[in-house]
Design a protein around this motif. Structure first.
Motif, PDB file in Angstrom:
ATOM      1  N   UNK A 170      28.207   8.106  -6.143  1.00  0.00           N
ATOM      2  CA  UNK A 170      29.347   7.345  -5.646  1.00  0.00           C
ATOM      3  C   UNK A 170      29.533   7.596  -4.147  1.00  0.00           C
ATOM      4  N   UNK A 171      29.673   6.496  -3.396  1.00  0.00           N
ATOM      5  CA  UNK A 171      29.826   6.603  -1.945  1.00  0.00           C
ATOM      6  C   UNK A 171      28.547   6.325  -1.180  1.00  0.00           C
ATOM      7  N   UNK A 172      27.376   6.419  -1.852  1.00  0.00           N
ATOM      8  CA  UNK A 172      26.105   6.106  -1.200  1.00  0.00           C
ATOM      9  C   UNK A 172      25.926   4.594  -1.091  1.00  0.00           C
ATOM     10  N   UNK A 173      24.926   4.177  -0.305  1.00  0.00           N
ATOM     11  CA  UNK A 173      24.530   2.777  -0.250  1.00  0.00           C
ATOM     12  C   UNK A 173      23.340   2.571  -1.188  1.00  0.00           C
ATOM     13  N   UNK A 174      23.479   1.668  -2.142  1.00  0.00           N
ATOM     14  CA  UNK A 174      22.420   1.416  -3.124  1.00  0.00           C
ATOM     15  C   UNK A 174      21.582   0.219  -2.687  1.00  0.00           C
ATOM     16  N   UNK A 175      20.256   0.316  -2.881  1.00  0.00           N
ATOM     17  CA  UNK A 175      19.348  -0.773  -2.541  1.00  0.00           C
ATOM     18  C   UNK A 175      18.498  -1.128  -3.758  1.00  0.00           C
ATOM     19  N   UNK A 176      18.583  -2.383  -4.187  1.00  0.00           N
ATOM     20  CA  UNK A 176      17.761  -2.906  -5.281  1.00  0.00           C
ATOM     21  C   UNK A 176      16.726  -3.835  -4.657  1.00  0.00           C
ATOM     22  N   UNK A 177      15.442  -3.633  -4.990  1.00  0.00           N
ATOM     23  CA  UNK A 177      14.354  -4.317  -4.285  1.00  0.00           C
ATOM     24  C   UNK A 177      13.391  -4.980  -5.261  1.00  0.00           C
ATOM     25  N   UNK A 178      12.885  -6.141  -4.873  1.00  0.00           N
ATOM     26  CA  UNK A 178      11.814  -6.778  -5.627  1.00  0.00           C
ATOM     27  C   UNK A 178      10.928  -7.564  -4.676  1.00  0.00           C
ATOM     28  N   UNK A 179       9.703  -7.846  -5.125  1.00  0.00           N
ATOM     29  CA  UNK A 179       8.759  -8.659  -4.367  1.00  0.00           C
ATOM     30  C   UNK A 179       8.677 -10.038  -5.005  1.00  0.00           C
ATOM     31  N   UNK A 180       8.782 -11.084  -4.188  1.00  0.00           N
ATOM     32  CA  UNK A 180       8.764 -12.454  -4.694  1.00  0.00           C
ATOM     33  C   UNK A 180       7.737 -13.256  -3.893  1.00  0.00           C
ATOM     34  N   UNK A 181       6.910 -14.009  -4.585  1.00  0.00           N
ATOM     35  CA  UNK A 181       5.951 -14.856  -3.883  1.00  0.00           C
ATOM     36  C   UNK A 181       5.933 -16.241  -4.494  1.00  0.00           C
ATOM     37  N   UNK A 200      30.984  -8.286   2.917  1.00  0.00           N
ATOM     38  CA  UNK A 200      30.514  -7.312   3.906  1.00  0.00           C
ATOM     39  C   UNK A 200      30.054  -6.009   3.258  1.00  0.00           C
ATOM     40  N   UNK A 201      30.468  -5.755   2.004  1.00  0.00           N
ATOM     41  CA  UNK A 201      30.028  -4.552   1.297  1.00  0.00           C
ATOM     42  C   UNK A 201      28.850  -4.812   0.358  1.00  0.00           C
ATOM     43  N   UNK A 202      28.521  -6.058   0.159  1.00  0.00           N
ATOM     44  CA  UNK A 202      27.393  -6.417  -0.729  1.00  0.00           C
ATOM     45  C   UNK A 202      26.612  -7.539  -0.061  1.00  0.00           C
ATOM     46  N   UNK A 217      28.612   1.797  -0.063  1.00  0.00           N
ATOM     47  CA  UNK A 217      29.696   2.646  -0.564  1.00  0.00           C
ATOM     48  C   UNK A 217      29.959   2.368  -2.046  1.00  0.00           C
ATOM     49  N   UNK A 218      28.934   2.584  -2.880  1.00  0.00           N
ATOM     50  CA  UNK A 218      29.021   2.191  -4.292  1.00  0.00           C
ATOM     51  C   UNK A 218      30.144   2.931  -5.014  1.00  0.00           C
ATOM     52  N   UNK A 219      30.740   2.233  -5.979  1.00  0.00           N
ATOM     53  CA  UNK A 219      31.837   2.751  -6.786  1.00  0.00           C
ATOM     54  C   UNK A 219      31.432   2.694  -8.265  1.00  0.00           C
ATOM     55  N   UNK A 240      22.992   2.916 -12.260  1.00  0.00           N
ATOM     56  CA  UNK A 240      23.967   3.887 -12.736  1.00  0.00           C
ATOM     57  C   UNK A 240      24.558   4.637 -11.550  1.00  0.00           C
ATOM     58  N   UNK A 241      25.882   4.698 -11.482  1.00  0.00           N
ATOM     59  CA  UNK A 241      26.569   5.411 -10.411  1.00  0.00           C
ATOM     60  C   UNK A 241      27.059   6.758 -10.944  1.00  0.00           C
ATOM     61  N   UNK A 242      26.613   7.836 -10.289  1.00  0.00           N
ATOM     62  CA  UNK A 242      27.041   9.190 -10.664  1.00  0.00           C
ATOM     63  C   UNK A 242      28.379   9.475  -9.989  1.00  0.00           C
ATOM     64  N   UNK A 243      29.376   9.817 -10.786  1.00  0.00           N
ATOM     65  CA  UNK A 243      30.742  10.032 -10.295  1.00  0.00           C
ATOM     66  C   UNK A 243      31.070  11.521 -10.351  1.00  0.00           C
ATOM     67  N   UNK A 244      31.466  12.082  -9.199  1.00  0.00           N
ATOM     68  CA  UNK A 244      31.830  13.498  -9.162  1.00  0.00           C
ATOM     69  C   UNK A 244      33.173  13.756  -9.856  1.00  0.00           C
ATOM     70  N   UNK A 245      34.128  12.829  -9.683  1.00  0.00           N
ATOM     71  CA  UNK A 245      35.480  13.046 -10.211  1.00  0.00           C
ATOM     72  C   UNK A 245      35.516  12.732 -11.710  1.00  0.00           C
ATOM     73  N   UNK A 246      35.852  13.745 -12.520  1.00  0.00           N
ATOM     74  CA  UNK A 246      36.027  13.555 -13.958  1.00  0.00           C
ATOM     75  C   UNK A 246      37.469  13.164 -14.280  1.00  0.00           C
ATOM     76  N   UNK A 247      38.424  13.642 -13.464  1.00  0.00           N
ATOM     77  CA  UNK A 247      39.837  13.295 -13.616  1.00  0.00           C
ATOM     78  C   UNK A 247      40.460  13.242 -12.235  1.00  0.00           C
TER      79      UNK A 247
END
Length: 331
Positions: A170-181, A200-202, A217-219, A240-247
């Protein structure tokens, strides 16, 4: 620390699906955070510190006497021809490509003895007696491959650069990538069956045949099943977003002059917890006492509250943060 951090391959594989080990040499390792980054070319943190980081299905690591390791599990083609770097404390090592020739070793180190074994003799006999059968088998295999290529010839989605299931903190920038031709085809990104809303966030980014979906800034609610779609063809990527806060911390009300206790629950191996007010770090202020942890529970005590203490606070772990308020009773 002097010198330049550089990793080497110490554990090789004979085929895909096996584990490969990278080793970062650090003398008298490791009192500082010992981490690993991956570049595709976007930076992705694999471990902040291998001593405290939680291993997953793809990556593991550990500290040793003269350095620390990154274990790439279930090796695939997507793990090669990308850059990795080690980070020790505040020293970022050299970003270096992991190449196929660095990873694989010969499947057999057997040297010829000049004599035929029983198995070799049997193989020679079979090769002489049944050449026609072998030729038929080869023909069938090649024929099936040719038919398969024909059926896939119209599929414009060449491959996904990342594994089909990826994780970000959580908070990182996530990048999903593929190759298309070919290059001029229109690409749609979907999440849970619905078109991804770009803002602006996506954003999307294309370079040649490579298409990227970048989520800043993934949530937690960014987790889900994503599809890249070109016409009637699509590929799935599970994020999958790993979240540090449990509560999360709760708003607090107390009487002026009393002590206020701010509490939350975080993962055991999370980075240090910080307390902020109005954007300023007050963790080490004289009127702030960090209380001993109780399992996953973390607490701060604000001693002898005053009117100036009223307002909005924030607890922060890494790039993840949670806001809450302090008010006085009767106000």
């Amino acid at each position: 620390m002097s010198g330049v951090l550089e990793w080497t391959v110490t554990g090789k594989a004979t085929d895909y699906g096996q584990n490969v080990t990278l080793f970062c040499h650090v003398p008298n390792c490791c009192p500082k955070d010992a981490g690993w980054d991956r570049w595709t070319p976007v930076q992705r943190t694999l471990f902040i510190d291998v001593k405290t980081g939680r291993p997953n299905k793809k990556y593991d690591g550990k500290a040793e006497k003269d350095g620390y390791t990154l274990i790439i599990q279930n090796l695939t083609k997507d793990d090669l021809n990308v850059s990795y770097s080690c980070l020790y404390g505040v020293t970022l090592g050299q970003s270096k490509f992991l190449l196929k020739e660095d990873v694989f070793t010969d499947k057999s180190d057997n040297k010829p003895t000049g004599r035929f074994s029983g198995i070799q003799i049997t193989g020679i006999i079979i090769g002489v007696v049944v050449p026609l059968a072998v030729a038929v088998v080869v023909f069938v295999i090649l024929y099936k491959k040719k038919r398969k290529k024909r059926s896939e010839a119209d599929d414009p989605l060449l491959e996904t650069e990342e594994p089909s299931s990826i994780e970000y903190i959580e908070g990182d920038d996530a990048t999903l990538t593929c190759q298309v031709g070919p290059k001029n085809l229109h690409v749609d990104w979907l999440k849970d069956g619905k078109a991804v809303k770009l803002n602006r966030n996506c954003t999307t980014f294309r370079q040649g045949t490579e298409h990227n979906l970048i989520i800043k800034n993934v949530k937690p609610d960014d987790s889900g099943e994503y599809h890249v779609q070109v016409g009637n063809f699509s590929r799935k990527i599970q994020l999958k977003i790993i979240v540090y806060f449990l509560k999360d911390p709760s708003d607090i009300k107390c009487k002026e002059g009393e002590d206020a206790i701010f509490t939350c629950n975080v993962m055991v191996d999370s980075p240090s917890l910080l307390l902020l007010k109005d954007g300023n770090d007050i963790t080490r202020n004289t009127n702030i006492l960090e209380m001993p942890p109780d399992g996953t529970q973390r607490s701060f005590k604000l001693i002898n509250t005053k009117q100036v203490d009223k307002g909005e606070y924030c607890m922060k772990v890494g790039k993840s943060s949670r806001k809450f308020k302090l008010n006085f009773k009767g106000t």
